[in-house]
Design an enzyme around this catalytic site. Sequence first.
Site, PDB file in Angstrom:
ATOM      1  N   CYS A  36       0.820  -1.218   0.000  1.00 11.04           N
ATOM      2  CA  CYS A  36       0.000   0.000   0.000  1.00 11.04           C
ATOM      3  C   CYS A  36       0.850   1.263   0.000  1.00 11.04           C
ATOM      4  O   CYS A  36       0.327   2.359  -0.153  1.00 11.04           O
ATOM      5  CB  CYS A  36      -0.952   0.011   1.194  1.00 11.04           C
ATOM      6  SG  CYS A  36      -0.113   0.144   2.792  1.00 11.04           S
ATOM      7  N   CYS A  65      -2.299   5.307   6.451  1.00 13.84           N
ATOM      8  CA  CYS A  65      -3.712   5.632   6.350  1.00 13.84           C
ATOM      9  C   CYS A  65      -4.235   6.050   7.730  1.00 13.84           C
ATOM     10  O   CYS A  65      -3.518   5.992   8.733  1.00 13.84           O
ATOM     11  CB  CYS A  65      -4.470   4.417   5.853  1.00 13.84           C
ATOM     12  SG  CYS A  65      -4.422   3.085   7.053  1.00 13.84           S
ATOM     13  N   CYS A 109      -2.614  -2.485   8.721  1.00 14.67           N
ATOM     14  CA  CYS A 109      -2.360  -1.118   9.205  1.00 14.67           C
ATOM     15  C   CYS A 109      -1.814  -1.181  10.634  1.00 14.67           C
ATOM     16  O   CYS A 109      -0.873  -0.465  10.980  1.00 14.67           O
ATOM     17  CB  CYS A 109      -3.643  -0.292   9.171  1.00 14.67           C
ATOM     18  SG  CYS A 109      -4.530  -0.363   7.604  1.00 14.67           S
TER      19      CYS A 109
END
Length: 164
Positions: A36, A65, A109
């Site tokens: 990502c 993020c 994440c």
Amino acid sequence: MNDDLQTRIQAALANPQNLGELADADAVGTVGNSDCGEMLRMWVKFKQQDGKRVIDRATFQSFGCETAIAVASLATELIRGKTAEEALALKTEELAGELGALPPMKIHCAQLVEGALRSALAPAAVSPKPLAESKPIPPATAPTLLDSFAQPKAGGVKITFLEP
Ligand code: FES
């Protein structure tokens, strides 16, 4: 992502804790996720407390993020007062704290945060140095993430890419 989780993430983002570089850190870890493209760096400062070397403060910077930032905010609070070994023993879902269970697509994440923590703490856990020998990281070897990207060949920064 369900509305409850999104609400909790937004609450964490509304008042992020421990954001920014810690100039006199004892340890720093940087990780990236090549899938990502997110990056996260964590700084850790230790102190002596009750005869133990515990985490006094941890801070972070991220190109991650919202979920990664929310987890990092919560995790840097959670590890305060813990030894490096205690912090390293925390599981990914524990680092996410009050966010609760993350959906499968967002687990990486939290793993980004866990990876930065492990990168920063692993050497300290293996061979803890007395505080007197701890050296602050000079700015030249602890640039901000923006600096790292602006000068990718300046060197001195180890970025660990997490396994997919
Ligand atoms: Fe990759 Fe969150 S989407 S760290």
